[in-house]
Write an enzyme that holds these catalytic residues in place. Structure first.
Site, mmCIF file in Angstrom:
data_model
loop_
_atom_site.group_PDB
_atom_site.id
_atom_site.type_symbol
_atom_site.label_atom_id
_atom_site.label_comp_id
_atom_site.label_asym_id
_atom_site.label_seq_id
_atom_site.Cartn_x
_atom_site.Cartn_y
_atom_site.Cartn_z
ATOM 1 N N ASP A 1 54.351 78.479 6.373
ATOM 2 C CA ASP A 1 53.739 77.814 7.528
ATOM 3 C C ASP A 1 52.263 77.501 7.300
ATOM 4 O O ASP A 1 51.651 76.818 8.110
ATOM 5 C CB ASP A 1 53.850 78.706 8.775
ATOM 6 C CG ASP A 1 55.280 78.995 9.157
ATOM 7 O OD1 ASP A 1 56.104 78.075 9.080
ATOM 8 O OD2 ASP A 1 55.580 80.150 9.528
ATOM 9 N N CYS B 1 14.932 75.924 23.053
ATOM 10 C CA CYS B 1 14.866 76.997 22.054
ATOM 11 C C CYS B 1 15.956 76.813 21.001
ATOM 12 O O CYS B 1 15.735 77.061 19.810
ATOM 13 C CB CYS B 1 15.031 78.362 22.718
ATOM 14 S SG CYS B 1 13.773 78.746 23.957
ATOM 15 N N CYS C 1 16.386 78.914 26.557
ATOM 16 C CA CYS C 1 16.638 77.564 27.050
ATOM 17 C C CYS C 1 17.197 76.687 25.930
ATOM 18 O O CYS C 1 17.234 77.066 24.763
ATOM 19 C CB CYS C 1 15.359 76.943 27.599
ATOM 20 S SG CYS C 1 14.086 76.684 26.324
ATOM 21 N N ASP D 1 57.455 77.945 14.598
ATOM 22 C CA ASP D 1 58.322 78.445 13.543
ATOM 23 C C ASP D 1 59.344 79.361 14.206
ATOM 24 O O ASP D 1 59.189 79.758 15.360
ATOM 25 C CB ASP D 1 57.478 79.195 12.510
ATOM 26 C CG ASP D 1 58.335 79.842 11.433
ATOM 27 O OD1 ASP D 1 59.260 79.168 10.949
ATOM 28 O OD2 ASP D 1 58.075 81.014 11.104
ATOM 29 N N ASP E 1 53.905 82.009 11.229
ATOM 30 C CA ASP E 1 53.493 83.303 10.703
ATOM 31 C C ASP E 1 53.702 83.478 9.206
ATOM 32 O O ASP E 1 53.284 84.482 8.639
ATOM 33 C CB ASP E 1 54.262 84.419 11.414
ATOM 34 C CG ASP E 1 55.689 84.537 10.892
ATOM 35 O OD1 ASP E 1 56.331 83.485 10.696
ATOM 36 O OD2 ASP E 1 56.146 85.671 10.663
#
Length: 734
Positions: free
Chosen positions: A637, A48, A45, A453, A633
């Site tokens: 970048d 918890c 729950c 890119d 990539d």
């Protein structure tokens, strides 16, 4: 990669080469110090969550603790010196059993045991409930005096052992909570069951007209049914980490040479070491990261990358654990196995992401934290008020207090966030996307601008000639011969295209490659050159090209276009259809960027952008109120990826880019980007709906219980239905 063309690596797929290094760096970046994952099967729950997290974060040396309720795992970031034994002892002091868990080895054994245990107790409660109901019918039909008392005694003989056995999950949890000096949610539930049973025993021994053994057993049955169904629906929201763990192979066939003969030996994957040779038979799953040394086959990597087409695998091909060998036997030299494999580390990384805290989780924690004191105050108030209103009717007052204790359970609130995040991460993983950051979904849902890119992102970084048909056969033959003498990416692309076109290379003399310029030779007494415009003596074009000079003949340009990455057009169109503004920002020359932007229908583009300029553009957009998604990539970048509101990198990206991004595309196809954004929006919507369901339930149910309109049985039904509704709502993402 940067906006420079590179030759492709030999690999079954780009992710095979890229993934191990990326995950290694990402895993290190995700954790400073030690990260310990503990299984807490008793957590069920929202209370918890707050109890365990707050207590562990107060422990010396612990930097953070995050409990994933759906997966019942707590991830602890700790300094050196804090070990699993100390954490288990601390958690046990709170009333929960805890076991160290390898986050990449998510064994389902304990989960299956819990499911069977719940089902067994549910079956016992259901069988007893039906028998007691038969006896109750006789009492309701008018049985009186000794007959009624006999039926009550028989009901007690059935009900009390049943409640003692079937109610153990609630009683054990409640006792553990009280020993730890706190009031968990199973305390009021257990109290309600005990009160209903106690009232029934009292009525039976005093020849009372009403006993509630049927209600006590039915209450236990429906509470167990709710917990079991909730357990099953959460299991259906299979997480990405569990998907990955299911791909791990426990044993492998190791090849070794003994007495001059090759011997096959089945060993545990954990016993394999780099340099070992393993045999993967057709139909088997590759157990390790490695390099194919012998054999040819095709690999099914659909579960890892989302790509449906098999990938070729032959000598020197890099392969990763989890792929299925389809056609022929392969001998694979191990580079990483067991905990060091990319598959294992990916599961570890996903486990961290799924346990990450979002602002919605924090809201759930705050709301559930006040549950325990409030519900007990409400129940006590209801008991005292109804005791006074009813003129001292203890039985009625206790029934209403018990109903209040049960109906206010905030289990639905505790499931509101983790059920959705787990379902969404599993769905995106099956589409070929790995979520590295647990808050990425929330941020992705807010995106209104997408920045791409060019080379390596929207394109594959592999050039293709676009105008070979303009060359006459002799010129094409000479160009093919010159290109075949160079390892430059453009030359290799030209040689391959000419070969596919059926051109035979001309016979050349004195072939020489001039580094940085091109290739020259003699052909039929003429000097021939293939290379840069200035070296050849041509006027450079604004597009990517190499130039061919044959004697005094006019110089010919061979132009190239970077091959589009699969799904590039679909991704751009889908994002635009969603109302997103799409940008193309690249370090490439204006001509190449303009041509690609026109090809994809991107109105906003920027060429020759330096790394800091890319980041500045994105920061400027966000300063203006935009929420930017960056897809890149290359090393150039990385700053932009970190600056964006949320970022995505393909698996073929450089290590630094993958580490900086929030989400990694595992396949070559980038069309899932738009789908990810759609799922993110739906996920946030489902989380908000779950909060509405949770709060709405309490707003309606609590007054009903306080006013005496709900029996403990109906309260149990309502509580179970609310939790199941939240879990099912999360599964609507499927």
């Amino acid at each position: 990669m940067s906006d420079t063309l590179h030759a492709p690596s030999l690999s079954a797929c780009p992710a095979c080469v890229a993934m191990p290094a990326a995950l290694d760096q990402a895993s290190r970046a995700a954790a400073e110090g030690a990260r310990i994952v503990m299984s807490v099967p008793g957590a069920h729950c929202a209370l918890c969550i707050s109890t365990i997290e707050r207590d562990l974060e107060g422990m010396p040396g612990v930097q953070s603790a995050r409990l994933n309720l759906t997966l019942k795992r707590v991830s602890v970031q700790a300094e050196e010196g804090v070990d699993a034994a100390a954490l288990a002892k601390r958690i046990k002091a709170l009333g929960y059993e805890a076991f160290e868990l390898d986050p990449g080895t998510l064994s389902m054994t304990e989960t299956d045991r819990q499911r069977r245990d719940l089902l067994m107790r549910l079956g016992v409660a259901g069988f007893s409930m039906m028998n007691i109901m038969l006896l109750s019918v006789a009492v309701w039909s008018g049985a009186t005096d000794a007959t009624r008392d006999l039926f009550h005694l028989i009901s007690a003989a059935i009900a009390l052992p049943t409640v003692a056995f079937s109610g153990q999950p609630f009683f054990k949890s409640a006792i553990a909570s009280l020993r730890a000096g706190r009031l968990g949610m199973d305390v009021p539930i257990s109290l309600a069951i005990i009160l209903a049973s106690a009232i029934s025993v009292y009525e039976t021994f005093n020849s009372g007209h009403h006993a509630y053994f049927d209600a006590a057993v039915m209450l236990t049955f429906f509470l167990l049914a709710g917990r079991y169904l909730d357990f099953q629906t959460r299991a259906a929201a299979r997480s990405a980490a569990q998907e990955l763990a299911a791909l791990e192979v426990p044993r492998a066939i190791r090849l070794s040479v003994k007495e001059g003969a090759q011997v096959e030996e089945t060993v545990s994957v954990a016993d394999l070491r780099p340099g070992d040779l393993v045999l993967v038979r057709p139909g088997g799953r590759i157990p390790v990261d490695g390099v194919v040394m012998a054999g040819t086959s095709e690999l099914d990597r659909s579960i890892l990358t989302g790509e449906t087409l098999p990938a070729y695998a032959g000598p020197e091909t890099v392969v990763t654990a989890g792929a299925v060998n389809l056609t022929g036997p392969l001998s694979v030299q191990v580079t990483a196995a067991g905990k060091d494999s990319s598959l294992h580390r990916m599961a570890d990384l996903v486990a961290v992401a799924e346990s990450a805290r979002t602002r919605y989780t924090t809201l759930a924690d705050r709301a559930s934290r006040g549950y325990s004191p409030v519900v007990h105050v409400l129940a006590l108030s209801a008991f005292l008020v109804w005791l006074w209103v009813s003129g001292g009717d203890v039985r009625l007052a206790i029934n209403i207090a018990a109903a209040t204790l049960i109906i206010t359970c905030p289990c639905a609130l505790g499931l509101a966030v983790p059920a959705v995040v787990t379902a969404a991460s599993g769905k995106l993983f099956r589409a070929g996307m790995l979520i590295k950051d647990g808050t990425a979904l929330e941020r992705l849902a807010e995106v209104d601008t997408a920045v791409f890119d060019k080379t390596g992102t929207l394109t594959m970084g592999t050039p293709e000639p676009t105008n070979l048909d303009t060359l006459d056969p002799q010129a094409l033959s000479v160009a093919a011969a010159l290109a075949g003498a160079s390892s430059h990416p453009l030359a290799m692309a030209l040689a391959g295209a000419a070969r596919r076109a059926g051109a035979l290379p001309a016979v050349l003399d004195d072939v020489t490659e001039v580094p940085g310029h091109g290739v020259q030779a003699s052909w039929r007494g003429q000097r021939v050159r293939l290379g840069r415009a200035a070296w050849v003596g041509a006027t450079p074009l604004e597009v990517t090209a190499t130039y061919l000079a044959i004697g005094d003949a006019p110089i010919r340009a061979v132009t190239f276009a970077d091959r589009l990455r699969p799904g590039a057009e679909a991704a751009v169109r889908a994002l635009q259809a969603q109302g997103k503004e799409v940008w193309l920002i690249s370090g490439d020359v204006p001509g190449a960027v303009r041509e690609l932007a026109a090809r994809l229908g991107i109105a906003h583009w920027r060429a020759e952008a330096l790394p800091e300029e890319k980041a500045a553009i994105i920061e400027g957009m966000q300063a203006g109120g935009r929420r930017v998604l960056m897809v890149g990539d290359g090393l150039n970048d990385t700053v932009a990826l970190a600056a964006a509101h949320v970022s995505i990198s393909p698996a073929s990206a450089l290590d630094a880019a993958r580490v900086a991004s929030d989400i990694v595309l595992l396949g070559t196809d980038i069309s899932p980007i738009a789908e990810a954004q759609r799922i993110a929006v739906k996920s946030v919507k489902r989380i908000r709906e779950n909060f509405v369901i949770s709060f709405g339930y309490n707003v309606i149910a609590v007054p009903i219980a306080l006013l005496g309109f709900a029996t403990p049985l109906w309260a149990a039904l309502a509580m179970s239905i609310s939790s199941i509704t939240v879990a099912l709502n999360a599964l609507r993402l499927k």
